[in-house]
Design an enzyme around this catalytic site. Structure first.
Site, PDB file in Angstrom:
ATOM      1  N   LYS A  48       2.165 -13.604  15.712  1.00 38.87           N
ATOM      2  CA  LYS A  48       2.230 -12.143  15.573  1.00 38.87           C
ATOM      3  C   LYS A  48       3.118 -11.554  16.669  1.00 38.87           C
ATOM      4  CE  LYS A  48      -0.013  -8.764  17.138  1.00 38.87           C
ATOM      5  NZ  LYS A  48       1.070  -7.783  17.276  1.00 38.87           N
ATOM      6  N   PRO A  49       4.284 -11.025  16.299  1.00 43.29           N
ATOM      7  CA  PRO A  49       5.130 -10.368  17.296  1.00 43.29           C
ATOM      8  C   PRO A  49       4.637  -8.946  17.555  1.00 43.29           C
ATOM      9  CG  PRO A  49       6.193 -10.275  15.165  1.00 43.29           C
ATOM     10  CD  PRO A  49       4.880 -10.993  14.955  1.00 43.29           C
ATOM     11  N   SER A  50       5.264  -8.294  18.529  1.00 46.64           N
ATOM     12  CA  SER A  50       4.933  -6.894  18.809  1.00 46.64           C
ATOM     13  C   SER A  50       5.400  -6.012  17.655  1.00 46.64           C
ATOM     14  CB  SER A  50       5.647  -6.465  20.095  1.00 46.64           C
ATOM     15  OG  SER A  50       5.619  -5.066  20.214  1.00 46.64           O
ATOM     16  N   CYS A 102       8.834 -10.481  32.603  1.00 48.71           N
ATOM     17  CA  CYS A 102       7.567 -10.666  33.330  1.00 48.71           C
ATOM     18  C   CYS A 102       7.843 -11.093  34.757  1.00 48.71           C
ATOM     19  CB  CYS A 102       6.683 -11.677  32.609  1.00 48.71           C
ATOM     20  SG  CYS A 102       7.478 -13.257  32.304  1.00 48.71           S
ATOM     21  N   ALA A 117      -4.366  -6.283  30.673  1.00 51.64           N
ATOM     22  CA  ALA A 117      -5.468  -5.607  29.974  1.00 51.64           C
ATOM     23  C   ALA A 117      -5.656  -6.195  28.575  1.00 51.64           C
ATOM     24  CB  ALA A 117      -5.185  -4.110  29.892  1.00 51.64           C
ATOM     25  N   SER A 148       0.270  -8.039  28.442  1.00 55.13           N
ATOM     26  CA  SER A 148      -0.260  -7.387  29.642  1.00 55.13           C
ATOM     27  C   SER A 148      -1.633  -7.945  30.013  1.00 55.13           C
ATOM     28  CB  SER A 148      -0.363  -5.882  29.395  1.00 55.13           C
ATOM     29  OG  SER A 148      -1.260  -5.649  28.340  1.00 55.13           O
ATOM     30  N   GLU A 155      -0.516 -15.813  29.229  1.00 53.47           N
ATOM     31  CA  GLU A 155       0.639 -15.609  30.120  1.00 53.47           C
ATOM     32  C   GLU A 155       0.775 -14.103  30.284  1.00 53.47           C
ATOM     33  OE1 GLU A 155       4.123 -18.029  29.003  1.00 53.47           O
ATOM     34  OE2 GLU A 155       2.753 -18.967  27.581  1.00 53.47           O
ATOM     35  N   PRO A 164       4.861 -10.307  23.155  1.00 50.28           N
ATOM     36  CA  PRO A 164       5.313  -8.933  23.390  1.00 50.28           C
ATOM     37  C   PRO A 164       6.753  -8.700  22.928  1.00 50.28           C
ATOM     38  CG  PRO A 164       5.468 -10.172  25.426  1.00 50.28           C
ATOM     39  CD  PRO A 164       5.010 -11.136  24.369  1.00 50.28           C
ATOM     40  N   TRP A 165       7.301  -7.551  23.310  1.00 51.49           N
ATOM     41  CA  TRP A 165       8.572  -7.088  22.770  1.00 51.49           C
ATOM     42  C   TRP A 165       9.762  -7.345  23.706  1.00 51.49           C
ATOM     43  CZ3 TRP A 165       9.937  -3.961  26.665  1.00 51.49           C
ATOM     44  CH2 TRP A 165       8.906  -3.315  27.379  1.00 51.49           C
TER      45      TRP A 165
HETATM   46  P1  NAD Z   1       0.815  -5.819  25.351  1.00 47.28           P
HETATM   47  O1  NAD Z   1      -0.281  -6.542  26.049  1.00 47.28           O
HETATM   48  O2  NAD Z   1       0.658  -4.380  25.092  1.00 47.28           O
HETATM   49  O3  NAD Z   1       1.081  -6.483  23.918  1.00 47.28           O
HETATM   50  C1  NAD Z   1       1.346  -7.853  23.756  1.00 47.28           C
HETATM   51  C2  NAD Z   1       1.037  -8.250  22.337  1.00 47.28           C
HETATM   52  O4  NAD Z   1      -0.354  -8.072  22.090  1.00 47.28           O
HETATM   53  C3  NAD Z   1       1.748  -7.424  21.271  1.00 47.28           C
HETATM   54  O5  NAD Z   1       2.058  -8.257  20.183  1.00 47.28           O
HETATM   55  C4  NAD Z   1       0.683  -6.422  20.871  1.00 47.28           C
HETATM   56  O6  NAD Z   1       0.879  -5.896  19.576  1.00 47.28           O
HETATM   57  C5  NAD Z   1      -0.556  -7.282  20.924  1.00 47.28           C
HETATM   58  N1  NAD Z   1      -1.825  -6.563  21.096  1.00 47.28           N
HETATM   59  C6  NAD Z   1      -2.016  -5.290  21.516  1.00 47.28           C
HETATM   60  N2  NAD Z   1      -3.349  -5.026  21.592  1.00 47.28           N
HETATM   61  C7  NAD Z   1      -3.993  -6.164  21.211  1.00 47.28           C
HETATM   62  C8  NAD Z   1      -5.360  -6.533  21.095  1.00 47.28           C
HETATM   63  N3  NAD Z   1      -6.342  -5.673  21.396  1.00 47.28           N
HETATM   64  N4  NAD Z   1      -5.658  -7.781  20.704  1.00 47.28           N
HETATM   65  C9  NAD Z   1      -4.685  -8.679  20.423  1.00 47.28           C
HETATM   66  N5  NAD Z   1      -3.357  -8.384  20.516  1.00 47.28           N
HETATM   67  C10 NAD Z   1      -3.021  -7.142  20.902  1.00 47.28           C
HETATM   68  O7  NAD Z   1       2.128  -6.119  26.187  1.00 47.28           O
HETATM   69  P2  NAD Z   1       3.589  -5.537  25.938  1.00 47.28           P
HETATM   70  O8  NAD Z   1       3.679  -4.137  26.443  1.00 47.28           O
HETATM   71  O9  NAD Z   1       4.001  -5.820  24.528  1.00 47.28           O
HETATM   72  O10 NAD Z   1       4.453  -6.512  26.888  1.00 47.28           O
HETATM   73  C11 NAD Z   1       4.645  -6.298  28.245  1.00 47.28           C
HETATM   74  C12 NAD Z   1       3.727  -7.177  29.074  1.00 47.28           C
HETATM   75  O11 NAD Z   1       3.913  -8.560  28.750  1.00 47.28           O
HETATM   76  C13 NAD Z   1       4.015  -7.073  30.554  1.00 47.28           C
HETATM   77  O12 NAD Z   1       2.808  -7.006  31.254  1.00 47.28           O
HETATM   78  C14 NAD Z   1       4.738  -8.372  30.875  1.00 47.28           C
HETATM   79  O13 NAD Z   1       4.667  -8.792  32.218  1.00 47.28           O
HETATM   80  C15 NAD Z   1       4.019  -9.308  29.966  1.00 47.28           C
HETATM   81  N6  NAD Z   1       4.796 -10.533  29.792  1.00 47.28           N
HETATM   82  C16 NAD Z   1       4.341 -11.687  30.364  1.00 47.28           C
HETATM   83  C17 NAD Z   1       5.093 -12.862  30.253  1.00 47.28           C
HETATM   84  C18 NAD Z   1       4.617 -14.148  30.860  1.00 47.28           C
HETATM   85  O14 NAD Z   1       5.116 -15.196  30.451  1.00 47.28           O
HETATM   86  N7  NAD Z   1       3.700 -14.152  31.814  1.00 47.28           N
HETATM   87  C19 NAD Z   1       6.289 -12.850  29.540  1.00 47.28           C
HETATM   88  C20 NAD Z   1       6.725 -11.660  28.997  1.00 47.28           C
HETATM   89  C21 NAD Z   1       5.971 -10.498  29.113  1.00 47.28           C
END
Ligand code: NAD
Length: 469
Positions: A165-167, A272, A219, A217, A238, A140-141
């Site tokens: 793959k980053p955000s 997180c 979802a 996330s 994670e 994520p970002w």
């Molecule tokens: P996100 O789930 O929207 O996106 C995460 C990544 O997945 C991004 O690179 C995004 O482009 C990609 N993605 C989006 N849809 C996808 C799909 N259908 N298939 C595969 N990849 C896809 O999350 P976010 O908004 O970027 O980040 C915030 C979330 O990350 C929060 O819930 C936070 O708690 C969590 N987080 C968890 C940890 C941990 O170590 N547990 C650490 C940091 C952040």
């Protein structure tokens, strides 16, 4: 005379992804917006590179230590770029970079070893460890460099190759980081792809990928796991957190207020395992609210590039809108904003650091993950009630207990349903510890030797007694 117009060169760079500065809301650069059909060639190259990279651990150690040096040397270039696209204060960007280098060094030198198995029978068995193949990492970002390195350091040390793959909100610093790290490695051992969905979904379900390691996330994590099941690849997830901080009756409010505040508001609450809910004894509730609100009202908020800034903007519009929506809903349902509660009237994605009291316990800002600069403080009457509330969400990433009697606080921490619990602290991690959420916060273990083994496959050599010489 005909005027000759300058001929436009055809754009051979393909589609581009706009990258915005959250401190201004304006585009400042761009990155490739790669198509999912480009992944076949990328994964094929990662597979070809794996055949050499898996062969020799000593070669990997040397290369990864050189990569750590290269990351440190590139700090002055990486940090401002990370701050520009992510928003965090420059000092926090430097922290991400130093942790990235430290993580590379830690895993470079971590030897999985060979384990003998003894079960009392006359058999000599040992476990050796083998790499898996090309690994996909999706991050994520909020902490792009640290989270990317939490993926690639153990995976590469184990002898895998990686497609990362980053955000799409934060592709640039990670692209630079990967070019720096990759300069110390053989070609195609670490590759980055950037772009919009369905790039991540296609990567997670790519048949050439042997392990999908995802941070994001809940979802999206579910969707990634479904995609990876098709190959099938190993999956590490994670996911989100909704960490509670439980304050005990004997807590020294003034003494802990700074630390508690920053455990919730560092990186604008976009961590997180930030504190996302505080439970305070009813007798101390208003003092806790006021101590946190005072800090929220006076913290310097601004562009992360300004030296005085302690808190930057929210990273992106969807996230800002979520924070705004849930705060407004809590206030409409009777909450009081002791500090903040609104966007700041300036360009960019700034939300005033917000402390909420009188929040209904079923408000989304309590039950869900706000992931922003908003902190609800809830009163409790009995400790059992506080522990039940702390454990009462679907999340289970971290939690903390705060009090003067450390033994008692430690005993209460043992009742929290989460992967890591802290006493008078929150969100401090060691590279050597397992990092794993329970319930909806994760699947699999990252961190420490567990993170290395998560990137390896056991290979058992089994020798019955008659083969002994
Ligand atoms: P996100 O789930 O929207 O996106 C995460 C990544 O997945 C991004 O690179 C995004 O482009 C990609 N993605 C989006 N849809 C996808 C799909 N259908 N298939 C595969 N990849 C896809 O999350 P976010 O908004 O970027 O980040 C915030 C979330 O990350 C929060 O819930 C936070 O708690 C969590 N987080 C968890 C940890 C941990 O170590 N547990 C650490 C940091 C952040």
């Amino acid at each position: 005379m005909p005027t000759s117009r300058p001929r436009r060169r055809p754009d051979t760079r393909g589609a581009r992804l706009a990258v915005l500065d959250p401190a201004t809301g304006e585009q400042f650069d761009e990155a490739p917006d790669q198509r999912p059909d480009e992944l076949d060639a990328v994964v094929d190259r990662a597979h070809a590179a794996w055949l050499g990279w898996r062969a020799n651990r000593a070669v990997r150690t040397t290369a990864l230590l050189a990569a750590a040096d290269a990351v440190e040397a590139a700090g002055a270039e990486l940090a401002p770029l990370l701050t520009r696209e992510q928003g965090k204060p420059l000092a926090e960007s430097y922290t991400e970079i130093s942790r990235t280098a430290a993580r590379l060094r830690y895993f470079a030198e971590l030897d999985p070893g060979t384990l003998p198995i003894t079960d009392g029978r006359p058999v000599r068995s040992e476990i050796r460890w083998r790499p898996l193949g090309p690994v996909a990492a999706i991050v994520p970002w909020n902490s792009p460099l640290q989270l990317a390195s939490a993926k690639f350091a153990p995976a590469l040390a184990a002898g895998n190759t990686m497609v990362l793959k980053p955000s799409p909100f934060t592709p640039l610093a990670t692209r630079l980081l990967v070019s720096v790290v990759a300069s110390a490695l053989p070609a195609d051992v670490l590759t980055i792809v950037t772009g919009r969905e369905p790039l991540g979904a296609r990567l997670a379900s790519h048949p050439g990928i042997r392990h999908v390691t995802f941070t994001g996330s809940v979802a999206t994590g579910r969707s990634v796991a479904r995609g990876a099941a098709a190959s099938p690849a190993r999956v590490t997830l994670e996911l989100g957190g909704n960490d509670a901080a439980v304050l005990l009756e004997d807590v020294d409010v003034e003494r802990i207020a700074d630390r508690l505040f920053w455990a919730a508001f560092r990186n604008c609450g976009q961590i997180c395992m930030a504190v996302k809910r505080v439970y305070a004894p009813a007798r101390l509730h208003s003092r806790v609210v006021e101590a946190l609100a005072e800090r929220a009202r006076t913290v310097v908020v601004g562009s992360g590039l300004d030296p005085g800034t302690r808190m930057g903007p929210v990273n992106n519009i969807p996230q800002l809108e979520r924070v705004e929506r849930w705060t407004a809903r809590a206030v409409a349902d009777g909450a009081r904003a002791a500090a903040g509660g609104h966007r700041l009237d300036r360009p960019g994605y700034f939300f005033a650091p917000t402390v909420l009291s009188d929040v209904p316990p079923d408000s989304p800002v309590v039950t869900e993950e706000q992931f922003g600069p908003v902190l609800p403080v809830l009163p409790y009457r009995s400790l059992d009630e506080a522990v039940e509330a702390a454990n009462g969400t679907g999340f289970g990433l971290g939690g903390s207990v705060w009090g003067t009697d450390v033994e008692r606080a430690t005993a209460v921490a043992g009742r929290l349903e989460c992967g890591t619990a802290w006493i008078n602290h929150h969100a401090e991690l060691s590279l050597a510890q397992p990092f794993a959420g329970v319930k909806e916060s994760g699947v699999g273990i990252a961190g420490g030797p567990w993170g290395l083994y998560g990137n390896l496959s056991p290979f058992v050599v089994h020798r019955p007694e008659e083969t002994w010489s």
